[in-house]
Scaffold this active site. Structure first.
Site, PDB file in Angstrom:
ATOM      1  N   HIS A 244      -1.317  -3.447   2.696  1.00  0.00           N
ATOM      2  CA  HIS A 244      -2.637  -3.310   3.464  1.00  0.00           C
ATOM      3  C   HIS A 244      -3.090  -4.584   3.995  1.00  0.00           C
ATOM      4  O   HIS A 244      -4.066  -4.737   4.620  1.00  0.00           O
ATOM      5  CB  HIS A 244      -3.703  -2.743   2.777  1.00  0.00           C
ATOM      6  CG  HIS A 244      -4.179  -3.281   1.552  1.00  0.00           C
ATOM      7  ND1 HIS A 244      -3.692  -3.137   0.161  1.00  0.00           N
ATOM      8  CD2 HIS A 244      -5.227  -4.214   1.347  1.00  0.00           C
ATOM      9  CE1 HIS A 244      -4.568  -4.031  -0.560  1.00  0.00           C
ATOM     10  NE2 HIS A 244      -5.366  -4.616  -0.016  1.00  0.00           N
TER      11      HIS A 244
ATOM     12  N   ASP B   4       2.681  -0.438  -1.200  1.00  0.00           N
ATOM     13  CA  ASP B   4       1.783  -1.378  -0.727  1.00  0.00           C
ATOM     14  C   ASP B   4       2.280  -2.611  -1.181  1.00  0.00           C
ATOM     15  O   ASP B   4       1.460  -3.520  -1.558  1.00  0.00           O
ATOM     16  CB  ASP B   4       0.436  -1.147  -1.496  1.00  0.00           C
ATOM     17  CG  ASP B   4      -0.753  -1.843  -0.726  1.00  0.00           C
ATOM     18  OD1 ASP B   4      -0.672  -2.160   0.291  1.00  0.00           O
ATOM     19  OD2 ASP B   4      -1.778  -2.013  -1.365  1.00  0.00           O
TER      20      ASP B   4
ATOM     21  N   SER C 201      -6.393  -9.126  -3.293  1.00  0.00           N
ATOM     22  CA  SER C 201      -5.648  -8.243  -2.897  1.00  0.00           C
ATOM     23  C   SER C 201      -4.171  -9.371  -2.430  1.00  0.00           C
ATOM     24  O   SER C 201      -4.219 -10.131  -1.611  1.00  0.00           O
ATOM     25  CB  SER C 201      -5.610  -7.189  -1.576  1.00  0.00           C
ATOM     26  OG  SER C 201      -6.878  -6.298  -2.038  1.00  0.00           O
TER      27      SER C 201
END
Length: 464
Positions: A119, A149, A223
């Site tokens: 993402h 992911d 992230s």
């Protein structure tokens, strides 16, 4: 003379008191001696519990890791129309709008391979990597796995880069100290400390179902960053937080390093992710489920259905079996099972320990390939869609209707067969596993709403 005698007597008494006090408190059997009752009581515990972080040295792990964590810049360009020009003049007047996103990544090899979250770089037109020494490089996207992911990037540089080594995430213990390293809010090389709060955490996402939970502070921009142990070894890729505000409120989640490593190796070797499938459907046990099923066990994975032609069927697993271990890994929940299987490839052998009729048994199971995994519900057989179908219809997931055996739907078979189901009861479907998870909780008499795309590319909605 009398005064001198008085002083001598006081001195003598003081010395006696001092010597007596020493004997009483510090001598071999004194109050503060090694043999005292107080010390013996404190030693009655098997081990001391240290609650202070000061006893743990984070400096070496932090210093090793900050040089291997990078800043990831994602530049995407989208075409934006001008509705005023379009309305009055019939001219679309499309303009390119640039959007910039940021995140973190981890260098995993000296020649420039970098792992991050999918993402973080999704829909990127350009990807730029900035190292801890402020040098920047354009990055090439090697491959992605949207389900888990994970994305793999590569930069080219003449120098050998510092990199993080992988640890075995299966050996991580709850309560173990960890560091989260990333670039939250564009603040480079930020290090936070915490402990492992839980393992194999299932958050009911469409893909990842086995997270490491930690209370190390993680915020937007973290992230794709590193979760490392006190030796600076990678045990997870920081992925998400659970927060009503979008900022850290107490705990965060990371993809286990074993899962990330397997995906990376697949992308390097095959160009895509090789998924192994056990070939069973069912659910995890708890007090309520065990009562309904009439079984005494309250932990483990209860097999409700065994897929035809799967490794599980060939090995001899049956409906009603309760899986409690895969190889040496205990299975107490669905997250334990899916997390371990996601580290395996098709044709890998897994020793499955299960309970049948109150007895523990072990069977070796050869994992099937995910593409051959299918399921059936109300006489509708479903299978995963192919990469070509994803490209043709611009999809990132879905399941296809393979055949119709339901007599009530036979008259619509030609129209339904080959259609791709996009959502079930308004829940987006990624693949057979996510479809099975929803359908397994449906009773035969319950209606199901499906949104699908037909062979002509039209969106239709039906209720079964």
């Amino acid at each position: 003379m009398k005064r001198f005698s008085s002083l001598f007597l006081v001195s003598l008494l003081s010395g006696a008191v001092t010597l007596g006090s020493y004997k009483l408190l510090f001598d071999e059997n004194g109050y503060f001696s090694k043999n005292s009752i107080v010390t013996q009581a404190s030693n009655s515990y098997e081990r001391n519990v240290g609650l202070s972080a000061e006893a743990v040295d984070f400096i070496e792990a932090a210093d090793k890791t900050i040089h291997t964590v990078v800043h990831v810049k994602n530049v995407s360009r989208k075409s934006i129309s001008n509705p005023i020009l379009e309305y009055f003049y019939g001219y679309r007047g499309d303009q390119l709008q640039e959007q910039v996103g940021t995140g973190s990544g981890v260098i995993i090899s000296e020649d420039g391979y970098i792992v991050t979250n999918n993402h973080v770089i999704k829909d990127a037109s350009e990807i730029e990597i900035t190292l801890n020494n402020k040098k920047s490089y354009p990055a090439k996207l090697i491959g992605t796995d949207s389900k888990m992911d994970i994305a793999l990037l590569k930069i080219t540089t003449d120098e050998k880069l510092p990199y993080t080594t992988f640890a075995n995430s299966d050996e991580v213990k709850v309560g173990e100290w960890v560091l989260a390293v990333g670039n939250p809010y564009n603040l480079t090389s930020t290090v936070t400390a915490g402990i492992i709060s839980a393992k194999a955490r299932n958050l009911d996402t469409s893909g990842i179902q086995s997270f490491i939970q930690t209370d190390a502070a993680v915020n937007p921009g973290n992230s794709g960053g590193a979760l490392v142990n006190t030796r600076g070894e990678l045990i997870g890729i920081n992925t998400m937080i659970s927060s009503p505000t979008g900022s850290y409120t107490g705990y965060s989640f990371a993809i286990p390093s074993n899962n990330a490593r397997k995906i990376i190796e697949d992308l390097m070797e095959f160009g895509n992710v090789q998924r192994g499938v056990l070939g069973v459907e069912g659910g995890e046990l708890n007090a309520m489920a065990s009562k309904e099923l009439g079984v005494p066990e309250t932990q483990g994975f209860y097999i409700n259905k065994v897929q035809k032609k799967s490794g599980a069927e060939k090995a001899g697993l049956q409906k009603g079996d309760i899986i409690i271990k895969l190889d040496n890994q205990k299975v107490a929940s669905f997250a334990d099972l899916s997390g371990y299987i996601n580290t395996k490839r098709p044709n890998d052998k897994v020793d499955v320990t299960f309970i049948r009729e109150g007895k523990n048994k072990v069977l070796p199971v050869i994992l099937s390939k995910n593409e051959f995994f299918n399921t059936e519900f109300k006489g509708i057989e479903l299978e995963n869609i192919t990469a070509a179908e994803k490209t043709r219809f611009h999809l990132d997931g879905g399941v296809k209707i393979k055949s119709i055996t339901n007599e009530n739907l036979k008259q619509y078979e030609e129209e339904l067969r080959g259609n791709i189901i996009l959502s079930i009861d308004n829940v987006k479907i990624k693949d057979i596993e996510s479809a099975s998870k929803i359908l397994n909780n449906k009773a035969e008499n319950q209606s199901v709403q499906m949104e699908m795309i037909n062979k002509r590319g039209e969106i239709i909605r039906i209720i079964f």
